[in-house]
Write a protein that holds these residues in place. Structure first.
Motif, PDB file in Angstrom:
ATOM      1  N   ALA A  30       0.834  -1.200   0.000  1.00 42.76           N
ATOM      2  CA  ALA A  30       0.000   0.000   0.000  1.00 42.76           C
ATOM      3  C   ALA A  30       0.868   1.249   0.000  1.00 42.76           C
ATOM      4  O   ALA A  30       1.856   1.329   0.726  1.00 42.76           O
ATOM      5  CB  ALA A  30      -0.900   0.000   1.221  1.00 42.76           C
ATOM      6  N   LYS A  31       0.495   2.197  -0.891  1.00 38.15           N
ATOM      7  CA  LYS A  31       1.208   3.477  -0.915  1.00 38.15           C
ATOM      8  C   LYS A  31       0.406   4.494  -0.120  1.00 38.15           C
ATOM      9  O   LYS A  31      -0.810   4.366   0.015  1.00 38.15           O
ATOM     10  CB  LYS A  31       1.341   3.967  -2.364  1.00 38.15           C
ATOM     11  N   SER A  32       1.098   5.535   0.349  1.00 41.13           N
ATOM     12  CA  SER A  32       0.369   6.563   1.076  1.00 41.13           C
ATOM     13  C   SER A  32      -0.334   7.473   0.068  1.00 41.13           C
ATOM     14  O   SER A  32       0.024   7.514  -1.104  1.00 41.13           O
ATOM     15  CB  SER A  32       1.337   7.379   1.939  1.00 41.13           C
ATOM     16  N   GLY A  33      -1.308   8.195   0.546  1.00 35.63           N
ATOM     17  CA  GLY A  33      -2.039   9.110  -0.334  1.00 35.63           C
ATOM     18  C   GLY A  33      -3.282   8.475  -0.924  1.00 35.63           C
ATOM     19  O   GLY A  33      -4.041   9.125  -1.628  1.00 35.63           O
ATOM     20  N   PHE A  34      -3.492   7.179  -0.673  1.00 29.23           N
ATOM     21  CA  PHE A  34      -4.698   6.521  -1.172  1.00 29.23           C
ATOM     22  C   PHE A  34      -5.499   5.981   0.005  1.00 29.23           C
ATOM     23  O   PHE A  34      -4.988   5.814   1.112  1.00 29.23           O
ATOM     24  CB  PHE A  34      -4.324   5.356  -2.097  1.00 29.23           C
ATOM     25  N   LYS A  35      -6.742   5.670  -0.289  1.00 27.64           N
ATOM     26  CA  LYS A  35      -7.585   5.060   0.727  1.00 27.64           C
ATOM     27  C   LYS A  35      -7.121   3.619   0.938  1.00 27.64           C
ATOM     28  O   LYS A  35      -6.833   2.908  -0.025  1.00 27.64           O
ATOM     29  CB  LYS A  35      -9.033   5.066   0.229  1.00 27.64           C
ATOM     30  N   LEU A  36      -7.018   3.207   2.177  1.00 29.02           N
ATOM     31  CA  LEU A  36      -6.605   1.824   2.473  1.00 29.02           C
ATOM     32  C   LEU A  36      -7.690   0.864   1.992  1.00 29.02           C
ATOM     33  O   LEU A  36      -8.874   1.122   2.149  1.00 29.02           O
ATOM     34  CB  LEU A  36      -6.390   1.650   3.969  1.00 29.02           C
ATOM     35  N   PHE A  37      -7.250  -0.253   1.409  1.00 31.20           N
ATOM     36  CA  PHE A  37      -8.222  -1.205   0.885  1.00 31.20           C
ATOM     37  C   PHE A  37      -8.925  -1.929   2.028  1.00 31.20           C
ATOM     38  O   PHE A  37      -8.273  -2.473   2.920  1.00 31.20           O
ATOM     39  CB  PHE A  37      -7.509  -2.222  -0.007  1.00 31.20           C
ATOM     40  N   SER A  38     -10.233  -1.890   2.007  1.00 36.84           N
ATOM     41  CA  SER A  38     -10.983  -2.729   2.947  1.00 36.84           C
ATOM     42  C   SER A  38     -12.167  -3.313   2.193  1.00 36.84           C
ATOM     43  O   SER A  38     -12.785  -2.641   1.364  1.00 36.84           O
ATOM     44  CB  SER A  38     -11.439  -1.918   4.152  1.00 36.84           C
ATOM     45  N   GLU A  39     -12.449  -4.549   2.466  1.00 35.00           N
ATOM     46  CA  GLU A  39     -13.459  -5.262   1.704  1.00 35.00           C
ATOM     47  C   GLU A  39     -14.828  -4.588   1.804  1.00 35.00           C
ATOM     48  O   GLU A  39     -15.470  -4.313   0.788  1.00 35.00           O
ATOM     49  CB  GLU A  39     -13.535  -6.703   2.218  1.00 35.00           C
TER      50      GLU A  39
END
Lengths: 190, 400
Positions: free
Chosen positions: A156-165
């Protein structure tokens, strides 16, 4: 291949939303893009015009490969011929040694050859070839369905929304997907 | 490709051209005529040389545009429907070619050496060519060629204009039949006219590729002029919602492609002559590869090929109005210099490039005439082929 999220044992890889027509996926894509996930892509049975813009795809880097290798071809052909005529001088057709007009067809051909082959190779690389891990998640995307997949990035890169199902499912549902499914990893060739 | 888009397209109507502007173009034409006549008294050779260059340059833009129109019909293409009228407007100059052909026939003696019997007598090459290269046959065949071009231009553009009112798809079908016939006639007649009017300036020389070389030049300038006028009309807001960036991109691709085509043909012609090294062919190239014409040849390589090639290479360049516009202007200048490269060494030999008030004056005159016909056409007709059955599909033209 695909299964409902509650039944699975293997780790989750992606959430896929299915749409019925190009217009729906266009509007849906706007919502998905606004959600700012790091990795999402569209799968359509035929090219949908304007989808790449809505999706925010960046310009391809392939033309730069074509230009660089094309220009290399021109110079390699010139240097090669100049060197050859210089090292092994022959009188051909009564022309002076190192007559540049005779070099031009080879320069042209090598430009096209290197530019063409490098474009093809760059295309394969940019498409992720060889890819034996990812399998098609539903045959209908080559037939009559339009899908948006939100994937979990490997790192995961910063600046994006963290993936959650749950969030990905929620976003796809708001985007107007008719059917939302989770894709799980099942290992190679399964 | 559009997915069943519907809706009506607003007819932008015709271009509003102020009478002052038309007057300016008329004044340019008259002033140019005056300078041409004055040039005739000052230096006959220079006046005739600049006449031949300008006559062929502006004829070339119009014929290049007509060729483009025919190709659109023959390939039954959809994307070009909204821009075809711009090319049609460029052919409006063609009837004036009757005048320039007439002047050329009038000046035959001063322009072409082979028209002098005392020059031909005793010259085995010219005597051998005399059955083809004689004044009567020259005038007859070139007049027939011009007549045929005018008929086809009149019919094809006329059908397109009629379609604006009637919206009858049968008119497109009729043009689809005419286009291939025109192209076959054009291939032969244009080669002939290029041989006659440009190649015979050096009556001893011959190149079988000269016809296609001249064609590469006129199509190059026809496309450049189409691009320029397209940007002009877009900037005037005439084509909003009709001609989008993708159309501009496609015109840019055409310009880019035929820049390469010209270089390819030009080099092929040169290399064959260079390689074969036949004395009756090499003189033409040697003259242009040595002082004082060498720098003009280098300019053509750099200016007519490399500059537009690298300027138009990027995708974004072809979609940018300003780049397309100024590259187009530069391409027209390059084509003009190419014609000077063909014509002037035969007139002036070691004196080198002649570019003074006589040349510029004649050019301004021709520019005035060309602009007058162009803007008269645009002010009388819709700037978009509003009745074209492909228009609705093309307006939503989109690249992947």
């Amino acid at each position: 291949m695909t299964s409902h999220s509650s039944e699975r044992t293997a780790p989750l890889k992606a959430v896929v939303g299915f749409f019925d027509n190009p217009e729906d996926i266009m509007t849906g894509m706007k919502t998905v893009r606004a959600a700012n996930f790091e990795q999402f892509d569209a799968y359509t049975p035929f090219p949908v015009h304007g989808l790449d813009e809505v999706q925010g795809l960046k310009k391809s880097w392939i033309p730069w490969v074509t230009l660089a290798l094309g220009m290399s071809g021109t110079s390699i052909a010139f240097v090669m011929q100049y060197w050859m005529s210089h090292e092994w001088p022959h009188i051909i057709g009564g022309k002076p040694f190192n007559s540049w007009p005779a070099f031009v067809p080879i320069m042209f051909e090598l430009t096209i050859l290197l530019a063409g082959i490098s474009t093809f190779v760059a295309l394969l690389i940019s498409c992720g070839f060889p890819n034996i891990k990812k399998k098609i998640f539903d045959p209908s995307i080559t037939n009559n369905k339009f899908a948006i997949a939100i994937e979990e990035p490997v790192k995961a890169k910063s600046g994006f929304k963290l993936f959650s199902e749950s969030e990905a499912i929620q976003v796809l549902k708001t985007a107007g997907a008719k059917d939302v499914r989770a894709v799980i990893q099942e290992g190679w060739f399964s | 490709m559009a997915h069943g888009h519907t809706g009506t397209i607003n007819n932008p109507g015709s271009l509003k051209v102020s009478s002052g502007f038309q007057g300016l173009l008329g004044a340019m034409a008259l002033g140019g005529l005056g300078l041409f006549i004055a040039g005739m008294m000052a230096d006959k050779d220079r006046a005739w040389a600049s006449f031949v260059v300008n006559h062929f340059f502006f004829l070339g833009i119009a014929m290049g545009a007509l060729f483009f129109i025919s190709v659109q019909y023959i390939s039954q293409t959809m994307w070009s429907a909204p821009i075809r009228r711009v090319s049609e407007a460029l052919t409006a100059y063609l009837p004036f070619a009757i005048v320039t052909f007439g002047v050329l026939f009038y000046g035959l003696h001063d322009i072409y050496h082979w028209t002098h019997p005392e020059y031909v007598a005793g010259d085995l090459v010219l005597e051998g060519k005399a059955s083809y290269l004689n004044q009567k046959f020259f005038i007859i065949r070139d007049s027939i060629a011009l007549f045929l071009w005018l008929v086809f231009a009149n019919k094809m553009v006329g059908n397109s204009l009629k379609q604006d009112e009637s919206r009858d798809p049968a008119l497109s079908a009729r043009n689809k039949v005419m286009a291939p016939i025109f192209l076959m006639i054009f291939a032969i007649s244009f080669t002939m006219v290029a041989f006659d009017q440009l190649m015979s300036l050096d009556a001893h020389w011959f190149s079988t590729m000269f016809g296609v070389y001249a064609f590469a030049g006129i199509f190059y300038s026809g496309l450049a002029a189409t691009g320029i006028m397209l940007v002009f009309l877009r900037r005037r807001g005439m084509l909003t919602g009709i001609v989008n960036d993708n159309h501009l991109h496609d015109v840019g691709k055409f310009m880019f492609a035929f820049t390469v085509f010209w270089a390819y043909i030009g080099f092929s012609q040169f290399m064959l002559i260079w390689y074969a090294n036949l004395p009756e062919e090499t003189g033409y190239m040697i003259k242009r590869m040595t002082h004082p014409w060498l720098y003009l040849s280098v300019f053509l390589l750099v200016g007519k090929f490399l500059v537009p090639f690298f300027f138009l290479m990027r995708r974004s360049a072809k979609r940018t109005e300003a780049i397309l516009f100024y590259t187009g202007i530069f391409m027209l200048i390059a084509q003009y210099m190419d014609l000077i490269w063909i014509v002037q060494p035969e007139f002036f030999g070691n004196k080198g490039l002649q570019l003074g008030w006589i040349e510029l004056g004649t050019t301004v005159g021709f520019l005035g005439v060309f602009g007058f016909f162009l803007f008269r056409f645009l002010s009388k007709n819709n700037v978009v082929a509003i009745g074209d059955p492909n228009l609705a599909n093309s307006v939503f033209h989109h690249h992947i």
